[in-house]
Design a protein around this motif. Structure first.
Motif, PDB file in Angstrom:
ATOM      1  N   VAL A   1       0.856  -1.188   0.000  1.00  0.00           N
ATOM      2  CA  VAL A   1       0.000   0.000   0.000  1.00  0.00           C
ATOM      3  C   VAL A   1       0.892   1.239   0.000  1.00  0.00           C
ATOM      4  CG1 VAL A   1      -1.692   1.321   1.324  1.00  0.00           C
ATOM      5  CG2 VAL A   1      -1.905  -1.170   1.146  1.00  0.00           C
ATOM      6  N   GLY A   2       0.612   2.157  -0.932  1.00  0.00           N
ATOM      7  CA  GLY A   2       1.417   3.370  -1.050  1.00  0.00           C
ATOM      8  C   GLY A   2       2.438   3.318  -2.158  1.00  0.00           C
ATOM      9  N   ASP A   3       2.708   2.126  -2.717  1.00  0.00           N
ATOM     10  CA  ASP A   3       3.673   1.999  -3.810  1.00  0.00           C
ATOM     11  C   ASP A   3       3.032   2.427  -5.131  1.00  0.00           C
ATOM     12  OD1 ASP A   3       5.513   1.053  -2.064  1.00  0.00           O
ATOM     13  OD2 ASP A   3       5.462  -1.036  -2.751  1.00  0.00           O
ATOM     14  N   TYR A   4       3.847   3.059  -5.977  1.00  0.00           N
ATOM     15  CA  TYR A   4       3.389   3.398  -7.327  1.00  0.00           C
ATOM     16  C   TYR A   4       3.843   2.276  -8.259  1.00  0.00           C
ATOM     17  CZ  TYR A   4       2.350   6.047 -11.557  1.00  0.00           C
ATOM     18  OH  TYR A   4       1.822   6.446 -12.754  1.00  0.00           O
ATOM     19  N   VAL A   5       2.869   1.591  -8.872  1.00  0.00           N
ATOM     20  CA  VAL A   5       3.179   0.411  -9.672  1.00  0.00           C
ATOM     21  C   VAL A   5       2.508   0.508 -11.044  1.00  0.00           C
ATOM     22  CG1 VAL A   5       3.359  -1.035  -7.608  1.00  0.00           C
ATOM     23  CG2 VAL A   5       1.187  -0.914  -8.842  1.00  0.00           C
ATOM     24  N   GLU A   6       2.999  -0.335 -11.930  1.00  0.00           N
ATOM     25  CA  GLU A   6       2.367  -0.526 -13.232  1.00  0.00           C
ATOM     26  C   GLU A   6       2.114  -2.017 -13.392  1.00  0.00           C
ATOM     27  OE1 GLU A   6       3.148   0.329 -18.001  1.00  0.00           O
ATOM     28  OE2 GLU A   6       4.487   1.170 -16.475  1.00  0.00           O
ATOM     29  N   ALA A   7       0.843  -2.399 -13.501  1.00  0.00           N
ATOM     30  CA  ALA A   7       0.476  -3.801 -13.598  1.00  0.00           C
ATOM     31  C   ALA A   7      -0.849  -3.925 -14.334  1.00  0.00           C
ATOM     32  CB  ALA A   7       0.356  -4.432 -12.206  1.00  0.00           C
ATOM     33  N   ALA A   8      -0.993  -5.012 -15.071  1.00  0.00           N
ATOM     34  CA  ALA A   8      -2.219  -5.286 -15.827  1.00  0.00           C
ATOM     35  C   ALA A   8      -2.567  -4.129 -16.767  1.00  0.00           C
ATOM     36  CB  ALA A   8      -3.386  -5.563 -14.881  1.00  0.00           C
ATOM     37  N   GLY A   9      -1.541  -3.447 -17.272  1.00  0.00           N
ATOM     38  CA  GLY A   9      -1.763  -2.340 -18.192  1.00  0.00           C
ATOM     39  C   GLY A   9      -2.211  -1.057 -17.529  1.00  0.00           C
ATOM     40  N   ILE A  10      -2.133  -0.981 -16.195  1.00  0.00           N
ATOM     41  CA  ILE A  10      -2.601   0.192 -15.441  1.00  0.00           C
ATOM     42  C   ILE A  10      -1.477   0.662 -14.525  1.00  0.00           C
ATOM     43  CG2 ILE A  10      -4.301   1.055 -13.788  1.00  0.00           C
ATOM     44  CD1 ILE A  10      -6.134  -1.233 -14.776  1.00  0.00           C
ATOM     45  N   ALA A  11      -1.306   1.965 -14.439  1.00  0.00           N
ATOM     46  CA  ALA A  11      -0.311   2.548 -13.538  1.00  0.00           C
ATOM     47  C   ALA A  11      -1.023   3.374 -12.476  1.00  0.00           C
ATOM     48  CB  ALA A  11       0.683   3.413 -14.309  1.00  0.00           C
ATOM     49  N   GLY A  12      -0.618   3.198 -11.231  1.00  0.00           N
ATOM     50  CA  GLY A  12      -1.234   3.966 -10.160  1.00  0.00           C
ATOM     51  C   GLY A  12      -0.639   3.598  -8.815  1.00  0.00           C
ATOM     52  N   THR A  13      -1.083   4.295  -7.779  1.00  0.00           N
ATOM     53  CA  THR A  13      -0.638   4.051  -6.416  1.00  0.00           C
ATOM     54  C   THR A  13      -1.542   3.014  -5.764  1.00  0.00           C
ATOM     55  OG1 THR A  13       0.158   6.330  -6.236  1.00  0.00           O
ATOM     56  CG2 THR A  13      -0.146   5.115  -4.185  1.00  0.00           C
ATOM     57  N   VAL A  14      -0.954   2.014  -5.121  1.00  0.00           N
ATOM     58  CA  VAL A  14      -1.738   0.964  -4.462  1.00  0.00           C
ATOM     59  C   VAL A  14      -2.475   1.584  -3.277  1.00  0.00           C
ATOM     60  CG1 VAL A  14      -1.668  -1.255  -3.286  1.00  0.00           C
ATOM     61  CG2 VAL A  14      -0.087  -0.795  -5.169  1.00  0.00           C
ATOM     62  N   ASN A  15      -3.803   1.561  -3.368  1.00  0.00           N
ATOM     63  CA  ASN A  15      -4.635   2.152  -2.325  1.00  0.00           C
ATOM     64  C   ASN A  15      -5.055   1.122  -1.284  1.00  0.00           C
ATOM     65  OD1 ASN A  15      -7.740   2.969  -1.491  1.00  0.00           O
ATOM     66  ND2 ASN A  15      -6.390   4.743  -1.617  1.00  0.00           N
ATOM     67  N   GLU A  16      -5.359  -0.096  -1.754  1.00  0.00           N
ATOM     68  CA  GLU A  16      -5.794  -1.164  -0.843  1.00  0.00           C
ATOM     69  C   GLU A  16      -5.693  -2.503  -1.553  1.00  0.00           C
ATOM     70  OE1 GLU A  16      -9.666  -2.384   1.957  1.00  0.00           O
ATOM     71  OE2 GLU A  16      -9.829  -0.801   0.452  1.00  0.00           O
ATOM     72  N   ILE A  17      -5.294  -3.542  -0.808  1.00  0.00           N
ATOM     73  CA  ILE A  17      -5.284  -4.912  -1.320  1.00  0.00           C
ATOM     74  C   ILE A  17      -6.313  -5.701  -0.527  1.00  0.00           C
ATOM     75  CG2 ILE A  17      -3.918  -7.007  -1.662  1.00  0.00           C
ATOM     76  CD1 ILE A  17      -1.451  -5.308  -1.907  1.00  0.00           C
ATOM     77  N   THR A  18      -7.415  -6.092  -1.176  1.00  0.00           N
ATOM     78  CA  THR A  18      -8.479  -6.840  -0.521  1.00  0.00           C
ATOM     79  C   THR A  18      -8.346  -8.319  -0.862  1.00  0.00           C
ATOM     80  OG1 THR A  18     -10.030  -6.540  -2.360  1.00  0.00           O
ATOM     81  CG2 THR A  18      -9.969  -4.812  -0.692  1.00  0.00           C
TER      82      THR A  18
END
Length: 280
Positions: A123-140
């Motif tokens: 949570v809080g990392d800026y990643v690029e995965a599954a063709g999408i880039a963004g900051t991890v907000n929550e892992i459910t």
């Protein structure tokens, strides 16, 4: 008629008996649902107090809620009169069919467990995965929520995250900023390198270690290209990128070093046939 009269006579007793069971079942469901929320809140608060990784906090708290809620459903059905042993047997018998029907969801659940175990991102990392880039907000349990730079919340299935490549831009403390600066063929290369070096040395974001690389990389069609590769803190990447690029342009202009743009020179050659026709 006798059966009907018997049912009418037993109606008050049946209403009291089953009515109380239904009321108790509703009470159990309400209390259980509250306890599920309380379990999620307490587990999250306890792990946060002990400075557990936010990724684990989110996942475990959601698991706690799910377990308590499932137990509540079983207890509620048992209070109504449903044989829980039979219910467990039915669930076991239907497990295969449910597993086949929900294999996508089970895959997402398994991927969520793997993400918490191996932590390719937090949570809080800026990643690029599954063709999408963004900051991890929550892992459910079943999905990962990414917050894009333009403030859009995107929900990505955990299986899509784990099945592809995850580029984590926040994993390392430092990052390299890459520039390709093209100057005119008429420019003084040594002077150009001095100007670029001066810009990098005076920039507030550039780190001294590792050292910056400034080198001639290509003799292109219309420009001589230099690579400029300074190192900055990961959190300073974009401020450094924009500021350094602006400072390089201003410094080159001040030193009268031209930055060419793509252009084509046309040479018209007059043939004898064309010249005679023009004279005629």
């Amino acid at each position: 008629m006798e059966n009907l009269e018997g049912l009418i006579e037993q109606a008050p007793e049946l209403i009291v008996t089953y009515g109380m069971k239904i009321i108790f079942a509703i009470v159990i469901f309400i209390i259980g649902k509250y306890c599920a929320g309380l379990a999620k809140k307490l587990s999250s608060k306890l792990m946060t107090k002990r400075k557990v990784d936010p990724t684990v906090v989110s996942f475990v708290s959601n698991m706690a809620w799910s377990l308590v809620f499932v137990f509540t459903i079983v207890a509620t059905l048992g209070q109504i009169g449903v044989q829980t042993a039979s219910l467990v047997a039915v669930i076991g018998a239907a497990g295969l069919a449910i597993g086949l029907a929900l294999q996508g969801s089970l895959s997402n659940f398994a991927s969520g467990v793997l993400m918490v175990m191996f932590r390719p991102c937090r949570v809080g990392d800026y990643v690029e995965a599954a063709g999408i880039a963004g900051t991890v907000n929550e892992i459910t349990i079943f999905s990962t929520k990414l917050l894009t730079p333009d403030n859009k919340l995107i929900v990505v299935p955990n299986s899509a995250m784990m099945d592809g490549t995850i580029t984590n831009y926040s994993a390392m403390e430092t990052r390299r900023v890459d520039f390709v600066i093209g100057v005119s063929y008429d420019a003084d290369l040594l002077e150009t390198k001095k100007v670029l070096t001066r810009v990098i040395e005076n920039n507030q974001y550039v780190l001294k270690d590792p050292a910056c690389t400034i080198a001639l990389s290509e003799l292109a069609d219309s420009s001589v290209n230099f690579v400029v590769r300074p190192w900055v803190k990961g959190s300073d990447y974009w401020p450094a990128y924009f500021e350094i690029l602006e400072q390089i342009k201003l410094a080159l202009d001040e030193a009268n070093i031209g930055i060419p743009y793509p252009q084509m020179d046309l040479h018209l050659k007059e043939t004898p046939a064309v010249a005679s026709s023009v004279a005629a």
